[in-house]
Design a protein around this motif. Structure first.
Motif, short mmCIF file in Angstrom:
data_model
loop_
_atom_site.label_atom_id
_atom_site.label_comp_id
_atom_site.label_asym_id
_atom_site.label_seq_id
_atom_site.Cartn_x
_atom_site.Cartn_y
_atom_site.Cartn_z
N ARG A 128 34.22 47.34 25.54
CA ARG A 128 32.95 47.59 26.22
C ARG A 128 31.96 46.44 25.99
O ARG A 128 31.20 46.06 26.90
CB ARG A 128 32.33 48.90 25.72
N ARG A 129 31.95 45.88 24.78
CA ARG A 129 31.04 44.75 24.50
C ARG A 129 31.45 43.51 25.31
O ARG A 129 30.59 42.81 25.85
CB ARG A 129 31.06 44.43 23.00
N MET A 130 32.77 43.27 25.39
CA MET A 130 33.22 42.15 26.19
C MET A 130 32.94 42.39 27.67
O MET A 130 32.54 41.47 28.41
CB MET A 130 34.73 41.91 25.97
N ALA A 131 33.12 43.63 28.13
CA ALA A 131 32.82 43.96 29.53
C ALA A 131 31.33 43.74 29.84
O ALA A 131 30.98 43.27 30.92
CB ALA A 131 33.21 45.41 29.81
N ALA A 132 30.47 44.06 28.86
CA ALA A 132 29.03 43.84 29.05
C ALA A 132 28.74 42.36 29.24
O ALA A 132 27.95 41.95 30.10
CB ALA A 132 28.26 44.39 27.84
N TRP A 133 29.40 41.52 28.43
CA TRP A 133 29.23 40.06 28.58
C TRP A 133 29.75 39.59 29.93
O TRP A 133 29.09 38.76 30.60
CB TRP A 133 29.94 39.34 27.44
N LEU A 134 30.92 40.11 30.35
CA LEU A 134 31.46 39.70 31.65
C LEU A 134 30.48 40.02 32.77
O LEU A 134 30.35 39.26 33.73
CB LEU A 134 32.81 40.39 31.90
N ARG A 135 29.78 41.14 32.64
CA ARG A 135 28.80 41.52 33.66
C ARG A 135 27.65 40.50 33.73
O ARG A 135 27.03 40.34 34.77
CB ARG A 135 28.23 42.90 33.34
N ALA A 144 38.79 45.26 28.92
CA ALA A 144 37.46 44.71 29.19
C ALA A 144 37.35 44.23 30.63
O ALA A 144 36.33 44.46 31.31
CB ALA A 144 37.16 43.57 28.23
N ILE A 145 38.39 43.58 31.11
CA ILE A 145 38.41 43.08 32.50
C ILE A 145 38.26 44.25 33.47
O ILE A 145 37.46 44.21 34.41
CB ILE A 145 39.71 42.29 32.77
N TRP A 146 39.02 45.31 33.22
CA TRP A 146 38.96 46.48 34.11
C TRP A 146 37.63 47.21 34.01
O TRP A 146 37.07 47.63 35.02
CB TRP A 146 40.11 47.43 33.78
N LEU A 147 37.12 47.37 32.77
CA LEU A 147 35.85 48.08 32.59
C LEU A 147 34.69 47.34 33.27
O LEU A 147 33.69 47.96 33.65
CB LEU A 147 35.55 48.26 31.10
N ALA A 148 34.82 46.01 33.40
CA ALA A 148 33.78 45.21 34.06
C ALA A 148 33.98 45.14 35.57
O ALA A 148 33.15 44.56 36.28
CB ALA A 148 33.76 43.81 33.46
N GLY A 149 35.10 45.70 36.07
CA GLY A 149 35.32 45.73 37.52
C GLY A 149 36.06 44.53 38.07
O GLY A 149 35.91 44.20 39.26
N HIS A 150 36.88 43.87 37.23
CA HIS A 150 37.62 42.69 37.67
C HIS A 150 39.12 42.91 37.67
O HIS A 150 39.61 44.00 37.37
CB HIS A 150 37.22 41.48 36.81
N VAL A 151 39.87 41.86 38.00
CA VAL A 151 41.32 41.92 38.16
C VAL A 151 41.97 41.03 37.11
O VAL A 151 41.60 39.85 36.98
CB VAL A 151 41.73 41.44 39.57
N SER A 152 42.93 41.56 36.37
CA SER A 152 43.57 40.75 35.33
C SER A 152 44.80 40.03 35.86
O SER A 152 45.56 40.56 36.67
CB SER A 152 43.95 41.62 34.13
N ASP A 166 27.87 51.99 31.52
CA ASP A 166 28.21 52.32 32.91
C ASP A 166 29.42 51.50 33.35
O ASP A 166 29.34 50.61 34.20
CB ASP A 166 27.02 52.07 33.85
N VAL A 167 30.57 51.81 32.73
CA VAL A 167 31.79 51.05 33.01
C VAL A 167 32.27 51.33 34.43
O VAL A 167 31.95 52.36 35.03
CB VAL A 167 32.90 51.39 32.00
N HIS A 168 33.05 50.39 34.95
CA HIS A 168 33.62 50.54 36.29
C HIS A 168 34.73 51.60 36.26
O HIS A 168 35.66 51.49 35.47
CB HIS A 168 34.19 49.21 36.78
N LEU A 169 34.63 52.60 37.10
CA LEU A 169 35.67 53.62 37.22
C LEU A 169 36.43 53.36 38.53
O LEU A 169 35.95 53.70 39.60
CB LEU A 169 35.05 55.01 37.22
N PRO A 170 37.60 52.73 38.44
CA PRO A 170 38.29 52.30 39.66
C PRO A 170 38.88 53.47 40.44
O PRO A 170 39.18 54.53 39.90
CB PRO A 170 39.40 51.40 39.12
N GLN A 171 39.05 53.24 41.73
CA GLN A 171 39.77 54.16 42.60
C GLN A 171 41.27 53.80 42.54
O GLN A 171 41.62 52.64 42.30
CB GLN A 171 39.27 54.04 44.04
#
Length: 562
Positions: A48-55, A81-89, A165-170
């Motif tokens: 989550r901390r890394m996802a926050a930075w990615l944002r 972290a990549i997924w929680l920030a809404g990106h593609v690994s 407020d992490v990304h919740l993917p479809q």
């Protein structure tokens, strides 16, 4: 995507983070020799901390973010972290060449790269470093090599609060682009949705009856679909513990620490385990393994404990058949090796052998939701709930890979038995023609040359009157080459193997000779992919210039060093 697969691995991770925050999720050894554990809470906190930075990096939505490194706890945490920030690994093989790395980075426009643990085999990080794009910054995971130009993972997680407020993917969203290991040609970017990788975990988990008390050892490359599915996807979905192998030198120790309840390996490694144990047993002990007696029971338990597999209730193998002698030995120990078949394009979900229904040389029946048929040319065609979205930026290739009614063309040839078990008989493009104009499919012939002392076989001979085979023997068998009597005995064994195989072949398929090659085939010298599959083209380019000289000798068994 049906309601059955309407969740995602992100949702499952958040579930485990909530219901078992203090259970240990990831365990690895550090370079200092200590054991590091990460609970679900700790893994989630760092992700989550890394996802926050990615944002904060103002990246376009669904940006491609690469992960390069050997398997580690932070490989999986970075993926989260990549997924929680809404990106593609986008996984990168740690041993990939600079050319392959550059191709992948440019092809999918990677915006940032996580660099993790590397070793001497990923030689020349400096060469790969030059391939990194200037506009794609580096983040150094714990245990990465010294990277002065990179931002340190530790610094980032210390400076940012966990993202809430992490990304919740479809389910239909793109989750990852997995580039094929490229046994021929440029790697293809296989696009998988969150729904597809979750469907794998649901069905695989039901087959394996996974629960939170299960344990696995992660050692095959996470950049490849087999490990990504079996280890990462299943653990995120079913909440069990993952141990990591540090290196080849510590493999036995790491396996014994993990004592996995489910274990997957390749035929070459199952063969090496067998050879290592047999080398330590006397002739009477080797016979005792197959005896029903208290002494036999004790020895079998001792061998499994020595291997670290005494808790394994499921053991999988795949990619090539094992000698029946070796599979029978494992069965005597109490491990029925279940052969499985899958590929990058279907997230390693296609056919699994069922316990008690194993047929040697076959990969089992279709899994739930999988449709399989063999077309008129012998090619295996598949439909699956885990099928890829397509090849990234290659719509024409995607279209070519599918039939008009939506089946995927695997490129593998096969046949089904009366119980629906699938046998792989070769690759469509591997069939070659002899100088007599006859077509030869190498894989079935290679399977006939299965032997406990033979690690790998390559049948070739395009343009020659008859095919021939290149044999890579085990390290223990190579030692026999230095003793005259042992060498002669080995030569007789290989001649008998050739004779037995030829007796089962059509006239145009019979092998003129076999060659015991001098040098091992490895991923480092380009003869194997990172997942230990043969790169047939590379091997043929290496040995075909010698074929005429070998053929002129007229000997059934040739040692390359002679």
């Amino acid at each position: 995507m049906s309601g059955k697969y309407s969740s995602t691995l992100v949702h499952r991770f958040l579930h485990w983070e909530r219901v078992q925050p203090d259970a240990i999720y990831l365990t690895e050894s550090t370079p200092e020799g200590r054991i590091a554990d990460y609970t679900w809470r700790e893994a989630g906190d760092e992700a989550r901390r890394m996802a926050a930075w990615l944002r904060t990096q103002a990246l376009p939505p669904k940006s491609a973010i690469a992960i390069m490194g050997k398997n580690s706890a932070h490989w999986i945490i970075a993926d989260l972290a990549i997924w929680l920030a809404g990106h593609v690994s986008v996984p990168l093989y740690p041993g990939a060449s600079a050319a392959t790395t550059r191709y992948v980075l440019e092809h999918c426009d990677v915006r940032l790269t996580f660099v993790g643990k590397l070793d001497a085999a990923a030689e020349g990080w400096n060469a790969v470093r030059d391939a990194m794009q200037s506009h794609a910054p580096l983040v150094a995971l714990p245990m990465s090599p010294p990277l002065p130009e990179a931002t340190q993972w530790r610094d980032i997680v210390e400076q940012h609060a966990p993202l809430q407020d992490v990304h919740l993917p479809q389910p239909d969203e793109l989750a990852t682009i997995i580039y094929t290991s490229g046994s021929a040609g440029e790697p293809k970017g296989v696009m998988h949705s969150f729904g597809a990788i979750y469907a794998y975990a649901v069905e695989s988990g039901a087959f394996c009856d996974f629960g939170t008390s299960d344990r696995v050892l992660s050692y095959l490359p996470l950049a490849h679909t087999a490990e990504r599915s079996f280890v990462e996807s299943n653990s995120l979905c079913h909440g069990f513990r993952v141990f990591f192998n540090d290196s080849l030198a510590t493999f036995s120790q790491d396996l014994q620490r993990a004592r996995p309840t489910a274990f997957i390996s390749m035929p070459r490694l199952w063969t090496r385990f067998y050879q290592a144990v047999m080398g330590q047993l006397s002739v009477s002990q080797q016979a005792l393994v197959h005896e029903t007696s208290p002494a036999g029971d004790a020895l079998r338990k001792h061998i499994l404990a020595m291997l670290g597999l005494d808790a394994a209730r499921l053991a999988f193998t795949g990619s090539a058949p094992l000698p029946t002698e070796i599979t029978a030995w494992y069965r005597a120990l109490g491990l029925e090796l279940l052969d499985v078949y899958g590929m990058t394009e279907n997230f390693s979900y296609s056919h699994y052998s069922r316990p008690g229904q194993v047929r040697p040389g076959y990969s089992g029946q279709a899994m739930p939701g999988v449709e399989c048929r063999i077309d008129d040319t012998g090619e295996i065609l598949l439909k699956s709930p885990t099928m890829m979205l397509g090849y990234y930026r290659q719509p024409d290739l995607t279209a070519q890979s599918r039939t008009e009614d939506g089946f995927f063309r695997t490129g593998d040839c096969g046949e089904l038995d009366e119980a629906g078990r699938l046998k792989i008989t070769g690759r469509v493009k591997e069939i070659f023609k002899t100088s007599k104009g006859k077509y030869v499919a190498p894989t079935p012939i290679e399977n006939l040359l299965s032997h406990p002392k033979v690690e790998s076989v390559c049948v070739t001979g395009a343009g020659y009157p008859q095919p021939f085979a290149l044999l890579l023997i085990s390290a223990a068998a190579r030692e026999e080459l230095f003793d005259t009597r042992s060498r002669e005995a080995l030569q007789m064994e290989m001649a008998a193997l050739l004779e037995t195989a030829n007796a089962k072949l059509e006239k145009h398929e019979k092998l003129a000779f076999v060659v015991v090659v001098k040098e091992s085939w490895t991923a480092e010298n380009g003869c194997l992919t990172p997942t230990m599959k043969m790169r047939r083209r590379v091997i043929e380019e290496r040995y075909m210039p010698l074929a005429t000289k070998w053929a002129e000798r007229g000997e059934p068994v040739i040692f390359e060093d002679a």
